[in-house]
Design a protein around this motif. Structure first.
Motif, PDB file in Angstrom:
ATOM      1  N   TYR A  53       6.912   0.749   3.243  1.00  0.00           N
ATOM      2  CA  TYR A  53       7.848  -0.407   3.300  1.00  0.00           C
ATOM      3  C   TYR A  53       9.252   0.334   2.986  1.00  0.00           C
ATOM      4  CZ  TYR A  53      10.428  -4.684   2.281  1.00  0.00           C
ATOM      5  OH  TYR A  53      11.336  -5.480   2.319  1.00  0.00           O
ATOM      6  N   LEU A  58      10.702  -3.218  10.821  1.00  0.00           N
ATOM      7  CA  LEU A  58       9.466  -3.372   9.828  1.00  0.00           C
ATOM      8  C   LEU A  58       8.317  -3.869  10.672  1.00  0.00           C
ATOM      9  CD1 LEU A  58      11.443  -4.697   6.819  1.00  0.00           C
ATOM     10  CD2 LEU A  58      10.638  -2.465   7.336  1.00  0.00           C
ATOM     11  N   VAL A 107       5.041  -2.270   9.352  1.00  0.00           N
ATOM     12  CA  VAL A 107       4.445  -2.580   8.421  1.00  0.00           C
ATOM     13  C   VAL A 107       3.881  -3.825   8.511  1.00  0.00           C
ATOM     14  CG1 VAL A 107       5.342  -3.187   6.021  1.00  0.00           C
ATOM     15  CG2 VAL A 107       6.539  -1.534   7.178  1.00  0.00           C
TER      16      VAL A 107
END
Length: 93
Positions: free
Chosen positions: A42, A52, A55
């Motif tokens: 992250y 992201l 993630v």
């Protein structure tokens, strides 16, 4: 910050390598290592201003890994009666 995350990761690896009595402790240390890897990933993506989405995919796979470990723990307790790894190797349940 990277030094703290590396220290946390190696503490998790040390606990995983040193405690081999219970399967539950082993699974908890593996989950701790996965969470530290999640934090590292992250911060890496956030620092370099990437998307992201990966993630979230990593978090999904880590949840699946945790569920698989807990299901193995439950099946081992139902078949052998405990989660001691030493007894499991000796009894061949």
């Amino acid at each position: 910050m990277l030094i703290y995350l590396c220290f946390m990761f190696f503490c998790g690896v040390w606990v995983f390598c040193s405690n081999r009595g219970h399967l539950l402790i082993t699974l908890l240390s593996l989950e701790y290592i996965v969470l530290v890897n999640y934090l590292i990933l992250y911060y890496y993506f956030y620092f370099f201003d990437y998307e992201l989405c990966f993630v979230v995919i990593f978090l999904t796979f880590s949840v699946c890994e945790g569920v698989l470990g807990l299901s193995l723990l439950v099946s081992m307790i139902r078949s052998c009666g405990n989660d001691y790894l030493d007894n499991y190797i000796m009894l061949r349940c």
